[in-house]
Design a protein around this motif. Sequence first.
Motif, PDB file in Angstrom:
ATOM      1  N   ASN A 109       0.811  -1.218   0.000  1.00 10.77           N
ATOM      2  CA  ASN A 109       0.000   0.000   0.000  1.00 10.77           C
ATOM      3  C   ASN A 109       0.842   1.264   0.000  1.00 10.77           C
ATOM      4  O   ASN A 109       0.297   2.375  -0.012  1.00 10.77           O
ATOM      5  CB  ASN A 109      -0.958  -0.007   1.194  1.00 10.77           C
ATOM      6  CG  ASN A 109      -2.141  -0.939   0.958  1.00 10.77           C
ATOM      7  OD1 ASN A 109      -2.282  -1.509  -0.122  1.00 10.77           O
ATOM      8  ND2 ASN A 109      -2.974  -1.116   1.961  1.00 10.77           N
ATOM      9  N   ALA A 110       2.161   1.122   0.014  1.00  9.55           N
ATOM     10  CA  ALA A 110       3.022   2.288  -0.190  1.00  9.55           C
ATOM     11  C   ALA A 110       2.829   2.769  -1.619  1.00  9.55           C
ATOM     12  O   ALA A 110       2.822   1.965  -2.550  1.00  9.55           O
ATOM     13  CB  ALA A 110       4.481   1.904   0.045  1.00  9.55           C
ATOM     14  N   VAL A 152      -7.069  -3.814   0.464  1.00 14.47           N
ATOM     15  CA  VAL A 152      -7.769  -4.306   1.655  1.00 14.47           C
ATOM     16  C   VAL A 152      -6.979  -5.450   2.283  1.00 14.47           C
ATOM     17  O   VAL A 152      -6.721  -5.472   3.497  1.00 14.47           O
ATOM     18  CB  VAL A 152      -9.194  -4.779   1.289  1.00 14.47           C
ATOM     19  CG1 VAL A 152      -9.865  -5.413   2.501  1.00 14.47           C
ATOM     20  CG2 VAL A 152     -10.031  -3.619   0.757  1.00 14.47           C
ATOM     21  N   ARG A 153      -6.598  -6.390   1.453  1.00 14.29           N
ATOM     22  CA  ARG A 153      -5.817  -7.542   1.931  1.00 14.29           C
ATOM     23  C   ARG A 153      -4.482  -7.084   2.503  1.00 14.29           C
ATOM     24  O   ARG A 153      -4.030  -7.590   3.545  1.00 14.29           O
ATOM     25  CB  ARG A 153      -5.606  -8.526   0.788  1.00 14.29           C
ATOM     26  CG  ARG A 153      -4.827  -9.783   1.143  1.00 14.29           C
ATOM     27  CD  ARG A 153      -4.797 -10.740  -0.034  1.00 14.29           C
ATOM     28  NE  ARG A 153      -4.020 -11.923   0.247  1.00 14.29           N
ATOM     29  CZ  ARG A 153      -2.697 -12.032   0.056  1.00 14.29           C
ATOM     30  NH1 ARG A 153      -2.033 -10.991  -0.438  1.00 14.29           N
ATOM     31  NH2 ARG A 153      -2.062 -13.155   0.333  1.00 14.29           N
ATOM     32  N   ASN A 154      -3.824  -6.134   1.844  1.00 15.90           N
ATOM     33  CA  ASN A 154      -2.545  -5.624   2.342  1.00 15.90           C
ATOM     34  C   ASN A 154      -2.687  -5.036   3.735  1.00 15.90           C
ATOM     35  O   ASN A 154      -1.838  -5.262   4.606  1.00 15.90           O
ATOM     36  CB  ASN A 154      -1.998  -4.543   1.395  1.00 15.90           C
ATOM     37  CG  ASN A 154      -1.623  -5.090   0.031  1.00 15.90           C
ATOM     38  OD1 ASN A 154      -1.427  -6.290  -0.144  1.00 15.90           O
ATOM     39  ND2 ASN A 154      -1.527  -4.201  -0.947  1.00 15.90           N
ATOM     40  N   ASP A 155      -3.751  -4.260   3.947  1.00 18.81           N
ATOM     41  CA  ASP A 155      -3.950  -3.629   5.258  1.00 18.81           C
ATOM     42  C   ASP A 155      -4.205  -4.672   6.342  1.00 18.81           C
ATOM     43  O   ASP A 155      -3.732  -4.521   7.476  1.00 18.81           O
ATOM     44  CB  ASP A 155      -5.125  -2.644   5.193  1.00 18.81           C
ATOM     45  CG  ASP A 155      -4.705  -1.260   4.715  1.00 18.81           C
ATOM     46  OD1 ASP A 155      -3.532  -0.897   4.919  1.00 18.81           O
ATOM     47  OD2 ASP A 155      -5.542  -0.553   4.127  1.00 18.81           O
ATOM     48  N   ILE A 156      -4.958  -5.707   6.017  1.00 20.39           N
ATOM     49  CA  ILE A 156      -5.219  -6.755   7.013  1.00 20.39           C
ATOM     50  C   ILE A 156      -3.924  -7.477   7.373  1.00 20.39           C
ATOM     51  O   ILE A 156      -3.650  -7.741   8.551  1.00 20.39           O
ATOM     52  CB  ILE A 156      -6.276  -7.743   6.486  1.00 20.39           C
ATOM     53  CG1 ILE A 156      -7.641  -7.046   6.415  1.00 20.39           C
ATOM     54  CG2 ILE A 156      -6.365  -8.982   7.377  1.00 20.39           C
ATOM     55  CD1 ILE A 156      -8.743  -7.880   5.814  1.00 20.39           C
ATOM     56  N   ILE A 157      -3.104  -7.781   6.369  1.00 13.16           N
ATOM     57  CA  ILE A 157      -1.816  -8.428   6.627  1.00 13.16           C
ATOM     58  C   ILE A 157      -0.933  -7.538   7.503  1.00 13.16           C
ATOM     59  O   ILE A 157      -0.214  -8.022   8.385  1.00 13.16           O
ATOM     60  CB  ILE A 157      -1.103  -8.747   5.296  1.00 13.16           C
ATOM     61  CG1 ILE A 157      -1.857  -9.864   4.561  1.00 13.16           C
ATOM     62  CG2 ILE A 157       0.348  -9.154   5.531  1.00 13.16           C
ATOM     63  CD1 ILE A 157      -1.340 -10.143   3.170  1.00 13.16           C
ATOM     64  N   ASP A 158      -0.998  -6.213   7.287  1.00 16.50           N
ATOM     65  CA  ASP A 158      -0.186  -5.256   8.053  1.00 16.50           C
ATOM     66  C   ASP A 158      -0.859  -4.822   9.352  1.00 16.50           C
ATOM     67  O   ASP A 158      -0.395  -3.877  10.014  1.00 16.50           O
ATOM     68  CB  ASP A 158       0.100  -4.015   7.204  1.00 16.50           C
ATOM     69  CG  ASP A 158       1.034  -4.317   6.041  1.00 16.50           C
ATOM     70  OD1 ASP A 158       1.760  -5.319   6.102  1.00 16.50           O
ATOM     71  OD2 ASP A 158       1.016  -3.554   5.056  1.00 16.50           O
ATOM     72  N   ASN A 159      -1.975  -5.477   9.707  1.00 14.53           N
ATOM     73  CA  ASN A 159      -2.707  -5.173  10.942  1.00 14.53           C
ATOM     74  C   ASN A 159      -3.283  -3.755  10.957  1.00 14.53           C
ATOM     75  O   ASN A 159      -3.497  -3.174  12.025  1.00 14.53           O
ATOM     76  CB  ASN A 159      -1.816  -5.374  12.179  1.00 14.53           C
ATOM     77  CG  ASN A 159      -1.295  -6.790  12.293  1.00 14.53           C
ATOM     78  OD1 ASN A 159      -2.026  -7.757  12.033  1.00 14.53           O
ATOM     79  ND2 ASN A 159      -0.054  -6.950  12.685  1.00 14.53           N
ATOM     80  N   GLN A 160      -3.537  -3.205   9.780  1.00 19.55           N
ATOM     81  CA  GLN A 160      -4.151  -1.883   9.673  1.00 19.55           C
ATOM     82  C   GLN A 160      -5.661  -2.063   9.467  1.00 19.55           C
ATOM     83  O   GLN A 160      -6.202  -1.774   8.408  1.00 19.55           O
ATOM     84  CB  GLN A 160      -3.525  -1.108   8.513  1.00 19.55           C
ATOM     85  CG  GLN A 160      -2.035  -0.894   8.633  1.00 19.55           C
ATOM     86  CD  GLN A 160      -1.678  -0.021   9.827  1.00 19.55           C
ATOM     87  OE1 GLN A 160      -2.328   0.989  10.088  1.00 19.55           O
ATOM     88  NE2 GLN A 160      -0.640  -0.413  10.548  1.00 19.55           N
TER      89      GLN A 160
END
Length: 352
Positions: free
Chosen positions: A121-122, A314-322
């Motif tokens: 997400n960067a 969305v998936r990236n944020d969940i993996i990053d605990n965001q």
Amino acid sequence: MIKLKLSLSIFSLLSIGALFSQVDFNNYTTAKSKGKIPVDFTKQTYTKVQEDIKKGKEELNQNQERVFFEGTNYAIDEILHSGLVIYGDEMSNYISEVADHLLRNDSDLRSQLRFYIIKSNASNAFSTDQGIVFVTTGLLSQLTSEAQIAYVLAHEISHYTEKHVVETFDYKTKGYRQSDRIASLSQYSKDKEFEADKLGVKLYNAAGYSEEEIISTFDVLMYSYLPFDEVVFPISYFNKDGFYIPNTLFPSKKYEIKAIEDYDDSNSSHPNIKKRKEAAEIEIGTYSNWTDVTQRLGEERFKEIRNIARFESVRNDIIDNQYGNALYSIFILEKDFPNSMYLKRMKAQTWM
């Protein structure tokens, strides 16, 4: 003869339709690599380093060459094998097609370049000495046109053609997040950033895109720290039968969105946005053959690619605990995809 031409026309239309098949976002699955594995992923890092040392780098002495080539190759391979990089997918194919158009008159240069997507997400893109251009899903989720993608690629291709040396040899990334590793590979001096902007405008102009999209690309980059859309998040979205969150846990006022163009860049590797926009506007003024084209591959195709990137965010944020960011993105996407099982599953994971 007429029948043959008609048959060929129908075949061409069918071929185009096969290349652009709409994604079923209601039953979306995460983007995956497809096709033959590129050599970039299979060749040993040691071999890559030795090949680069044989080619050499004029501005570096022998000791610096080894440090540079070992540092860059090991850092790049760490990203390539991180599980975040994909190839042969819809997004990678799309940016490759945009690059095809940018370099349609330079087949030799085009043959030197490979384009891959990083699931991050960067909001970033960077090129390497080896001819790899990486684009993040975060950047794709933010841009508003194919032309903006074209300018970003033109900028990165210019870094490659001018053989810009990465300013830091510190590629020891222990303790850093993947987004920090990605950022560490796009550190150039201010002069080189200006040069890449200038040459990027030239390449972009030759491709026949709209001049207006260049400056708007800088605006997108300036606000890229924000979600990919801004929509009021109502409390009613949370408070349903059997579930209640008190109003006191929500902010009582709106916070102003701030972005400073003319920030102090004295300690930054990149010039600030104001300086880059002013320099780009001067360069834009040197050309008179501008068009108003923003989508050569079609607006529908662009929006589909951007939606894929947004679903991936969305998936990236969940993996990053965001989880808060993930929930907000789900809320935005549900307006266009209310029946998406993927979004429903992602929403359930944010609450687990």
